[in-house]
Write a protein that holds these residues in place. Structure first.
Motif, short mmCIF file in Angstrom:
data_model
loop_
_atom_site.label_atom_id
_atom_site.label_comp_id
_atom_site.label_asym_id
_atom_site.label_seq_id
_atom_site.Cartn_x
_atom_site.Cartn_y
_atom_site.Cartn_z
N TYR A 1 47.28 23.60 67.56
CA TYR A 1 46.04 23.53 68.34
C TYR A 1 46.18 22.31 69.23
N LEU B 1 37.05 26.41 75.93
CA LEU B 1 37.75 27.22 74.93
C LEU B 1 37.01 28.52 74.68
N ALA C 1 36.81 21.41 74.54
CA ALA C 1 36.75 22.66 73.78
C ALA C 1 35.41 23.36 74.00
N GLY D 1 33.83 27.69 71.50
CA GLY D 1 34.89 26.69 71.54
C GLY D 1 34.55 25.46 70.72
N HIS E 1 36.48 24.16 67.35
CA HIS E 1 37.00 22.79 67.32
C HIS E 1 36.49 22.04 66.08
#
Length: 182
Positions: free
Chosen positions: A70, A86, A82, A142, A146
């Motif tokens: 990651y 993301l 993120a 995201g 995370h």
């Protein structure tokens, strides 16, 4: 008389030749390492390892089999990145609400509650204070991924318990819970 003497000598030779025989251990060892291996005590220091350390660390840049790195760092900037960029790589066919619910109930509901309201058993018993209600949080898939990967505040990382795909399943289910809380 001669027969008796021969019998005594024969018995003496037989006794001498078998007196040194040991059934539990062979007399001659052609490959002694096969019988008496060199063993090392677990977690002990030994001269075979460089610097006398207890073992060797993996080569730099290696990753364990089946692990996908990651790339976003565990920093406030990484969290913001993120959160903003993301997106879930799961297709509509790969998303499984039942699997997400099952994983959420196993790993998350104990603190966050089955409804995502922050009233899990540990929060009710005041073992952890300040467990967030998803309704009050600005979260994206995201940011959830995370946080599940790295952990935040009192929440630890779940990257060892959940695969990358399972973490995305949980993130998808958390967004569903957030929508239901409004």
């Amino acid at each position: 008389m001669r027969k008796v003497l021969n019998s005594i000598v024969l018995a003496g030779v037989a006794l001498l030749s078998t007196s040194c025989f040991d059934k539990s251990k062979p007399n001659y060892q052609f490959f002694p390492n096969m019988y008496e291996p060199v063993s090392y005590e677990t977690y002990s220091e030994h001269a075979i390892f460089p610097g006398g350390k207890e073992g060797l660390i993996p080569a730099e840049g290696t990753i364990k089999r089946g692990f996908t790195p990651y790339e976003i760092p565990n920093t406030p900037e990484g969290y913001a990145l993120a959160k903003a960029s993301l997106k879930s790589p799961l297709t509509a066919e790969q998303k499984n609400e039942e699997k997400g619910k099952e994983l959420f109930n196993i790993y998350c509901a104990i603190c966050h509650g089955e409804a995502g309201d922050g009233k899990g058993n540990l929060a009710k018993r005041e073992k952890f204070a300040g467990v967030p209600n998803y309704k009050d949080r600005e979260i994206t898939e995201g940011s959830i991924f995370h946080v599940v990967t790295y952990g935040i505040n009192s929440m630890g990382s779940h990257a060892n318990q959940l695969s990358k795909e399972e973490r995305w399943q949980v993130a998808d289910y958390v967004l569903k819970l957030k929508a239901e809380l409004k």
